[in-house]
Design a protein around this motif. Structure first.
Motif, PDB file in Angstrom:
ATOM      1  N   ARG A  10     -12.712   0.384  30.806  1.00 49.42           N
ATOM      2  CA  ARG A  10     -13.317   0.544  32.140  1.00 49.42           C
ATOM      3  C   ARG A  10     -14.202   1.769  32.188  1.00 49.42           C
ATOM      4  NH1 ARG A  10     -10.664  -2.782  36.492  1.00 49.42           N
ATOM      5  NH2 ARG A  10     -12.471  -2.503  37.788  1.00 49.42           N
ATOM      6  N   SER A  14     -18.159   1.739  32.853  1.00 50.47           N
ATOM      7  CA  SER A  14     -18.742   2.562  33.906  1.00 50.47           C
ATOM      8  C   SER A  14     -19.862   3.447  33.348  1.00 50.47           C
ATOM      9  CB  SER A  14     -17.626   3.418  34.510  1.00 50.47           C
ATOM     10  OG  SER A  14     -18.139   4.396  35.342  1.00 50.47           O
ATOM     11  N   GLY A  17     -23.072   1.607  32.350  1.00 47.36           N
ATOM     12  CA  GLY A  17     -23.880   1.158  33.492  1.00 47.36           C
ATOM     13  C   GLY A  17     -24.918   2.193  33.899  1.00 47.36           C
ATOM     14  N   VAL A  21     -27.918   2.061  30.326  1.00 45.86           N
ATOM     15  CA  VAL A  21     -28.543   0.906  30.990  1.00 45.86           C
ATOM     16  C   VAL A  21     -29.281   1.315  32.279  1.00 45.86           C
ATOM     17  CG1 VAL A  21     -28.125  -1.378  31.969  1.00 45.86           C
ATOM     18  CG2 VAL A  21     -26.876  -0.685  29.952  1.00 45.86           C
ATOM     19  N   LEU A  25     -33.232   1.052  33.169  1.00 42.48           N
ATOM     20  CA  LEU A  25     -33.738   0.335  34.348  1.00 42.48           C
ATOM     21  C   LEU A  25     -34.818   1.165  35.048  1.00 42.48           C
ATOM     22  CD1 LEU A  25     -33.616  -1.936  36.531  1.00 42.48           C
ATOM     23  CD2 LEU A  25     -31.782  -0.627  37.619  1.00 42.48           C
ATOM     24  N   LEU A  75     -18.257  -9.242  33.980  1.00 42.94           N
ATOM     25  CA  LEU A  75     -17.845 -10.590  34.411  1.00 42.94           C
ATOM     26  C   LEU A  75     -16.324 -10.668  34.479  1.00 42.94           C
ATOM     27  CD1 LEU A  75     -20.095 -13.179  32.513  1.00 42.94           C
ATOM     28  CD2 LEU A  75     -20.016 -12.722  34.970  1.00 42.94           C
ATOM     29  N   ARG A 100     -19.871  -6.860  42.883  1.00 42.81           N
ATOM     30  CA  ARG A 100     -19.540  -7.971  41.986  1.00 42.81           C
ATOM     31  C   ARG A 100     -20.532  -9.115  42.107  1.00 42.81           C
ATOM     32  NH1 ARG A 100     -16.113  -4.646  42.394  1.00 42.81           N
ATOM     33  NH2 ARG A 100     -14.460  -4.346  40.884  1.00 42.81           N
ATOM     34  N   GLY A 103     -23.756  -8.165  40.546  1.00 42.68           N
ATOM     35  CA  GLY A 103     -23.628  -8.154  39.076  1.00 42.68           C
ATOM     36  C   GLY A 103     -23.895  -9.542  38.506  1.00 42.68           C
ATOM     37  N   VAL A 104     -23.347 -10.565  39.166  1.00 45.22           N
ATOM     38  CA  VAL A 104     -23.524 -11.937  38.668  1.00 45.22           C
ATOM     39  C   VAL A 104     -24.984 -12.383  38.843  1.00 45.22           C
ATOM     40  CG1 VAL A 104     -22.800 -14.338  38.943  1.00 45.22           C
ATOM     41  CG2 VAL A 104     -21.095 -12.516  39.064  1.00 45.22           C
ATOM     42  N   THR A 106     -27.558 -10.437  38.992  1.00 46.92           N
ATOM     43  CA  THR A 106     -28.332  -9.642  38.040  1.00 46.92           C
ATOM     44  C   THR A 106     -28.250 -10.243  36.633  1.00 46.92           C
ATOM     45  OG1 THR A 106     -27.942  -7.669  39.361  1.00 46.92           O
ATOM     46  CG2 THR A 106     -28.599  -7.298  37.082  1.00 46.92           C
ATOM     47  N   LEU A 107     -27.063 -10.709  36.277  1.00 44.52           N
ATOM     48  CA  LEU A 107     -26.896 -11.305  34.940  1.00 44.52           C
ATOM     49  C   LEU A 107     -27.782 -12.546  34.788  1.00 44.52           C
ATOM     50  CD1 LEU A 107     -25.518 -11.342  32.204  1.00 44.52           C
ATOM     51  CD2 LEU A 107     -23.637 -12.621  33.217  1.00 44.52           C
ATOM     52  N   THR A 152     -30.680  -6.217  41.165  1.00 43.82           N
ATOM     53  CA  THR A 152     -30.428  -5.285  40.054  1.00 43.82           C
ATOM     54  C   THR A 152     -30.433  -3.842  40.558  1.00 43.82           C
ATOM     55  OG1 THR A 152     -31.594  -6.846  38.618  1.00 43.82           O
ATOM     56  CG2 THR A 152     -31.153  -4.663  37.708  1.00 43.82           C
ATOM     57  N   PHE A 156     -27.308  -1.218  40.658  1.00 39.48           N
ATOM     58  CA  PHE A 156     -27.357   0.098  40.007  1.00 39.48           C
ATOM     59  C   PHE A 156     -27.047   1.218  41.011  1.00 39.48           C
ATOM     60  CE2 PHE A 156     -30.131   3.832  39.063  1.00 39.48           C
ATOM     61  CZ  PHE A 156     -29.311   4.387  38.097  1.00 39.48           C
ATOM     62  N   GLY A 159     -23.570   1.027  42.227  1.00 39.39           N
ATOM     63  CA  GLY A 159     -22.715   1.334  41.077  1.00 39.39           C
ATOM     64  C   GLY A 159     -22.638   2.837  40.827  1.00 39.39           C
ATOM     65  N   SER A 162     -19.855   4.327  42.838  1.00 35.11           N
ATOM     66  CA  SER A 162     -18.490   4.195  42.304  1.00 35.11           C
ATOM     67  C   SER A 162     -18.344   4.935  40.973  1.00 35.11           C
ATOM     68  CB  SER A 162     -18.080   2.728  42.192  1.00 35.11           C
ATOM     69  OG  SER A 162     -19.000   2.004  41.462  1.00 35.11           O
TER      70      SER A 162
HETATM   71  C1  HEM Z   1     -29.633  -3.506  34.709  1.00 35.84           C
HETATM   72  C2  HEM Z   1     -28.401  -3.940  34.620  1.00 35.84           C
HETATM   73  C3  HEM Z   1     -27.178  -3.216  35.141  1.00 35.84           C
HETATM   74  C4  HEM Z   1     -27.018  -1.913  35.541  1.00 35.84           C
HETATM   75  C5  HEM Z   1     -28.057  -0.812  35.571  1.00 35.84           C
HETATM   76  C6  HEM Z   1     -25.633  -1.753  35.947  1.00 35.84           C
HETATM   77  C7  HEM Z   1     -25.075  -0.587  36.422  1.00 35.84           C
HETATM   78  C8  HEM Z   1     -23.790  -0.445  36.882  1.00 35.84           C
HETATM   79  C9  HEM Z   1     -23.179   0.777  37.334  1.00 35.84           C
HETATM   80  C10 HEM Z   1     -23.867   2.120  37.386  1.00 35.84           C
HETATM   81  C11 HEM Z   1     -21.904   0.497  37.712  1.00 35.84           C
HETATM   82  C12 HEM Z   1     -20.872   1.468  38.285  1.00 35.84           C
HETATM   83  C13 HEM Z   1     -19.826   1.860  37.299  1.00 35.84           C
HETATM   84  C14 HEM Z   1     -18.570   2.361  37.985  1.00 35.84           C
HETATM   85  O1  HEM Z   1     -18.063   1.697  38.883  1.00 35.84           O
HETATM   86  O2  HEM Z   1     -18.074   3.423  37.612  1.00 35.84           O
HETATM   87  C15 HEM Z   1     -21.699  -0.896  37.521  1.00 35.84           C
HETATM   88  C16 HEM Z   1     -20.524  -1.555  37.824  1.00 35.84           C
HETATM   89  C17 HEM Z   1     -20.321  -2.892  37.652  1.00 35.84           C
HETATM   90  N1  HEM Z   1     -21.147  -3.775  36.990  1.00 35.84           N
HETATM   91 FE1  HEM Z   1     -23.033  -3.371  36.376  1.00 35.84          FE
HETATM   92  N2  HEM Z   1     -24.979  -2.950  35.792  1.00 35.84           N
HETATM   93  C18 HEM Z   1     -25.893  -3.871  35.307  1.00 35.84           C
HETATM   94  C19 HEM Z   1     -25.634  -5.184  34.999  1.00 35.84           C
HETATM   95  C20 HEM Z   1     -24.437  -5.850  35.232  1.00 35.84           C
HETATM   96  C21 HEM Z   1     -24.197  -7.205  34.912  1.00 35.84           C
HETATM   97  C22 HEM Z   1     -25.205  -8.151  34.243  1.00 35.84           C
HETATM   98  C23 HEM Z   1     -22.922  -7.490  35.301  1.00 35.84           C
HETATM   99  C24 HEM Z   1     -22.252  -8.830  35.135  1.00 35.84           C
HETATM  100  C25 HEM Z   1     -21.563  -9.436  35.992  1.00 35.84           C
HETATM  101  C26 HEM Z   1     -22.346  -6.280  35.891  1.00 35.84           C
HETATM  102  C27 HEM Z   1     -21.090  -6.155  36.463  1.00 35.84           C
HETATM  103  C28 HEM Z   1     -20.544  -5.017  37.005  1.00 35.84           C
HETATM  104  C29 HEM Z   1     -19.276  -4.919  37.725  1.00 35.84           C
HETATM  105  C30 HEM Z   1     -18.298  -6.033  37.993  1.00 35.84           C
HETATM  106  C31 HEM Z   1     -19.133  -3.580  38.127  1.00 35.84           C
HETATM  107  C32 HEM Z   1     -17.984  -2.976  38.939  1.00 35.84           C
HETATM  108  C33 HEM Z   1     -17.044  -2.189  38.081  1.00 35.84           C
HETATM  109  C34 HEM Z   1     -15.887  -1.616  38.897  1.00 35.84           C
HETATM  110  O3  HEM Z   1     -15.943  -1.558  40.118  1.00 35.84           O
HETATM  111  O4  HEM Z   1     -14.914  -1.207  38.281  1.00 35.84           O
HETATM  112  N3  HEM Z   1     -23.296  -5.294  35.811  1.00 35.84           N
HETATM  113  N4  HEM Z   1     -22.849  -1.461  36.991  1.00 35.84           N
END
Ligand code: HEM
Length: 202
Positions: A10, A14, A17, A21, A25, A75, A100, A103-104, A106-107, A152, A156, A159, A162
């Motif tokens: 996890r 995190s 992201g 990544v 972006l 996912l 969430r 995220g889907v 964006t994927l 997207t 970001f 995200g 969090s």
């Molecule tokens: C340009 C693409 C992406 C960027 C810049 C990005 C960035 C981030 C960031 C910064 C976080 C926060 C991390 C944290 O909670 O500490 C995050 C969380 C998350 N991302 Fe992405 N992400 C991207 C693509 C995706 C994709 C394709 C998925 C697929 C489903 C995804 C699913 C998730 C999920 C489920 C979380 C929540 C995690 C949690 O709450 O514990 N992300 N993402």
């Protein structure tokens, strides 16, 4: 032991992201924004990125593998998440769900976008202003790109909020409220950059 491994995954999810990544972006949106200065400015910026040394190595280790891990593990999280209603307020629960969902979306968007640009380039197509102009001349594709880019950027920016909590940067309720405003500002600013770039091709 299993709990420890889950915790580490996890943390890695995190971190990836944001670094690399999230940084990628922002860089990608800035390069695209050159389209607002015309076809030549965009092509020059895009060709500069394409001509970086060790391009394949950079793309693989800085973009593809981190994104693949983040997406696959994302996912897994998205479909196994337990909502934590008591810990944060109502607004944060919505943001948790939207994280969430975005995220889907964006994927789906990134997969399509990489397919019609980077994969096409590997098969000999030239990725330039004209290519994007052709893609975005279709109103359906224009709508898809607008939704995909906004999703997207939202994913970001939200995200980042969090991420700051996960890594212990924002612990007090006050700092978390400030982070909400800062990440909202990041969402608005990057959305303007992203949308201006899209409409520069239309
Ligand atoms: C340009 C693409 C992406 C960027 C810049 C990005 C960035 C981030 C960031 C910064 C976080 C926060 C991390 C944290 O909670 O500490 C995050 C969380 C998350 N991302 Fe992405 N992400 C991207 C693509 C995706 C994709 C394709 C998925 C697929 C489903 C995804 C699913 C998730 C999920 C489920 C979380 C929540 C995690 C949690 O709450 O514990 N992300 N993402």
């Amino acid at each position: 032991m299993a709990g420890n491994r889950e915790f580490n995954y996890r943390r890695l999810h995190s971190l990836l992201g944001v670094i690399p990544v999230g940084i990628f972006l922002i860089q990608h949106l800035v390069v695209n924004h050159f389209a607002t200065r015309g076809a030549e400015a965009f092509n020059n910026a895009a060709h500069f990125m394409e001509s970086l040394p060790f391009r394949i190595v950079l793309e693989t280790f800085v973009i593809f593998l981190p994104l693949l891990f983040h997406a696959l593990y994302g996912l897994y999280i998205a479909f196994t998440a337990k909502n934590n209603a008591s810990k944060f307020g109502y607004f944060r629960n919505w943001m948790f769900l939207l994280q969430r969902i975005s995220g889907v979306i964006t994927l789906i968007f990134i997969t399509w976008h990489v397919w019609e640009t980077r994969v096409a380039a590997a098969f000999g197509a030239e990725v330039n202003y004209q290519m994007m102009e052709n893609i975005l001349s279709n109103p359906l594709m224009l709508g898809f790109y607008i939704v995909g880019v906004i999703s997207t950027i939202f994913h970001f920016a939200n995200g980042l909020w969090s991420f700051l909590v996960s890594w212990g940067f924002t612990v007090s309720p006050r700092s978390q409220v400030i982070a909400t405003y800062v990440t909202l500002g990041i969402f608005v600013a990057l959305s303007i950059v992203g949308l201006r770039a899209i409409f520069a091709f239309v």
